[in-house]
Each structure stands twice: as C-alpha cells, then as structure tokens.
Motif scaffolding. Structure first.
Motif, mmCIF file in Angstrom:
data_model
loop_
_atom_site.group_PDB
_atom_site.id
_atom_site.type_symbol
_atom_site.label_atom_id
_atom_site.label_comp_id
_atom_site.label_asym_id
_atom_site.label_seq_id
_atom_site.Cartn_x
_atom_site.Cartn_y
_atom_site.Cartn_z
ATOM 1 N N SER A 125 0.931 -1.081 0.039
ATOM 2 C CA SER A 125 -0.075 0.146 0.002
ATOM 3 C C SER A 125 0.820 1.143 0.083
ATOM 4 C CB SER A 125 -0.866 0.080 1.381
ATOM 5 O OG SER A 125 -1.753 -0.937 1.244
ATOM 6 N N PHE A 126 0.664 2.206 -0.789
ATOM 7 C CA PHE A 126 1.047 3.384 -0.784
ATOM 8 C C PHE A 126 0.247 4.566 -1.608
ATOM 9 C CE2 PHE A 126 3.160 2.214 -4.426
ATOM 10 C CZ PHE A 126 3.660 3.267 -5.295
ATOM 11 N N GLU A 127 0.299 5.777 -1.190
ATOM 12 C CA GLU A 127 -0.600 6.944 -1.986
ATOM 13 C C GLU A 127 -2.243 6.481 -2.083
ATOM 14 O OE1 GLU A 127 1.413 7.520 -5.571
ATOM 15 O OE2 GLU A 127 3.228 8.208 -4.713
ATOM 16 N N ASP A 128 -2.532 5.728 -0.864
ATOM 17 C CA ASP A 128 -4.081 5.575 -0.805
ATOM 18 C C ASP A 128 -4.398 4.387 -1.991
ATOM 19 O OD1 ASP A 128 -4.363 7.284 1.282
ATOM 20 O OD2 ASP A 128 -4.712 8.834 -0.164
ATOM 21 N N LYS A 129 -3.294 3.629 -2.340
ATOM 22 C CA LYS A 129 -3.580 2.403 -3.368
ATOM 23 C C LYS A 129 -3.074 1.302 -2.681
ATOM 24 C CE LYS A 129 -3.857 5.267 -7.397
ATOM 25 N NZ LYS A 129 -3.237 5.723 -8.609
ATOM 26 N N ASP A 130 -3.924 0.160 -3.104
ATOM 27 C CA ASP A 130 -3.428 -1.137 -2.381
ATOM 28 C C ASP A 130 -3.274 -2.096 -3.815
ATOM 29 O OD1 ASP A 130 -3.893 -0.685 -0.125
ATOM 30 O OD2 ASP A 130 -5.966 -1.096 -0.091
ATOM 31 N N TYR A 131 -2.089 -2.682 -3.745
ATOM 32 C CA TYR A 131 -1.684 -3.716 -4.937
ATOM 33 C C TYR A 131 -1.549 -5.139 -4.179
ATOM 34 C CZ TYR A 131 -0.347 0.891 -6.791
ATOM 35 O OH TYR A 131 -0.647 2.223 -7.413
ATOM 36 N N THR A 132 -1.766 -6.215 -5.179
ATOM 37 C CA THR A 132 -1.878 -7.486 -4.729
ATOM 38 C C THR A 132 -1.157 -8.254 -5.696
ATOM 39 O OG1 THR A 132 -3.803 -7.480 -3.354
ATOM 40 C CG2 THR A 132 -3.004 -9.417 -3.834
ATOM 41 N N ILE A 133 0.118 -9.237 -5.222
ATOM 42 C CA ILE A 133 0.716 -9.799 -6.142
ATOM 43 C C ILE A 133 0.963 -11.272 -5.565
ATOM 44 C CG2 ILE A 133 3.218 -9.879 -7.202
ATOM 45 C CD1 ILE A 133 3.682 -6.940 -6.620
ATOM 46 N N HIS A 134 0.402 -12.211 -6.520
ATOM 47 C CA HIS A 134 0.669 -13.505 -6.057
ATOM 48 C C HIS A 134 1.776 -14.086 -6.834
ATOM 49 C CE1 HIS A 134 -3.643 -13.639 -4.674
ATOM 50 N NE2 HIS A 134 -3.721 -12.561 -5.491
ATOM 51 N N GLY A 135 2.197 -15.081 -6.172
ATOM 52 C CA GLY A 135 3.936 -15.531 -6.525
ATOM 53 C C GLY A 135 3.879 -16.909 -6.090
ATOM 54 N N LYS A 136 4.718 -17.693 -6.799
ATOM 55 C CA LYS A 136 5.314 -18.995 -6.720
ATOM 56 C C LYS A 136 6.306 -19.164 -5.491
ATOM 57 C CE LYS A 136 1.946 -21.340 -9.113
ATOM 58 N NZ LYS A 136 0.789 -21.884 -8.235
ATOM 59 N N SER A 137 7.079 -18.037 -5.569
ATOM 60 C CA SER A 137 8.253 -18.078 -4.538
ATOM 61 C C SER A 137 8.647 -16.423 -4.614
ATOM 62 C CB SER A 137 9.497 -18.714 -5.578
ATOM 63 O OG SER A 137 10.055 -18.008 -6.678
ATOM 64 N N PHE A 138 9.391 -16.388 -3.267
ATOM 65 C CA PHE A 138 9.697 -14.831 -2.823
ATOM 66 C C PHE A 138 11.112 -15.146 -2.229
ATOM 67 C CE2 PHE A 138 5.127 -14.927 -3.093
ATOM 68 C CZ PHE A 138 4.909 -13.635 -3.469
ATOM 69 N N GLN A 139 11.964 -13.973 -2.787
ATOM 70 C CA GLN A 139 13.350 -14.127 -2.270
ATOM 71 C C GLN A 139 13.715 -12.708 -1.881
ATOM 72 O OE1 GLN A 139 16.292 -15.345 -4.992
ATOM 73 N NE2 GLN A 139 17.707 -15.340 -3.563
ATOM 74 N N VAL A 140 14.479 -12.208 -0.958
ATOM 75 C CA VAL A 140 14.810 -11.169 -0.549
ATOM 76 C C VAL A 140 16.428 -10.884 -0.630
ATOM 77 C CG1 VAL A 140 15.300 -9.600 1.264
ATOM 78 C CG2 VAL A 140 12.874 -10.630 1.059
#
Length: 119
Positions: free
Chosen positions: A93-108
């Motif tokens: 969330s930022f600037e009063d907007k929400d974003y959703t991302i679905h994924g099969k893997s996540f890496q930082v």
C-alpha cells in the motif's frame, strides 16, 4: 540476531517485469532488529511466476504484508534472508492505493554491508 524488513517506510525505486519473474527494487528498506534503532539499506524482492492486475510505481510504502509464509506472524515485516518456495500473496500500500501480487516463490536480497556494526 533476527533482522526483519518493515514494509512501512520502505521506498520502491523501480519495478522490473519479466515473463516468469518480477523484481521490486527498493532504494531502501527499513531494517528492524530488537533493541536497536531501525536503519535503511537497498534491497530487491524477487517474485517467481507472479500474477497481478496492476503494479505500484516508485514511492514510499505506507503498509505491506506477505501472506502464506509458514510460522511467520502477520506484522508487516519479513525476514531479511527470506527465500520461500511456495504460493504466497504480497500486499503493498502507498499513496492510498493497494496492490496485490501472487507468486510461487519470494526471495529477498538485502545489502546488509551497509548496516552499522557494533563494537
């Protein structure tokens, strides 16, 4: 030493899209460690096989959460060494907007060399 990234206050510099991978490049993420003041370092969050309807642009996040990581409390933070090979959902969330991302893997990938060292 448990280090976590707090989405609140982290800043997106660039979003790179590919056919099977999405890279969210942060100019800085807020690193939190119990008993120490928060610091900021550059980082990248890679999402494998992403699905999304729209993506955020550059800007400072007001909130974020990664859903679906086993054994992780929902507190708007993720481990700096996150490498998760399972279906998860990233909400930003930022600037009063929400974003959703679905994924099969996540890496930082965080640049921890810029953390202050204690003597």
């Amino acid at each position: 030493m448990k280090l976590e990234i707090d989405f609140h206050g982290s800043e997106i510099a660039e979003i790179k899209t590919g056919t099977n991978e999405l890279e969210i490049i942060f100019s800085h993420v807020v690193i939190v460690q119990a008993g120490s003041p928060a610091v900021s370092v550059p980082a990248t969050l890679k999402v494998g096989q992403p699905k999304y309807s729209k993506l955020p642009k550059k800007g400072r996040l007001t909130d974020g959460e990664l859903y679906g990581v086993p054994g992780k409390a929902l507190n708007g933070r993720i481990p700096v060494d996150l490498n998760c090979e399972r279906d998860c959902e990233l909400s930003l969330s930022f600037e009063d907007k929400d974003y959703t991302i679905h994924g099969k893997s996540f890496q930082v990938i965080a640049d921890l060399s810029q953390l202050p060292h204690k003597n």
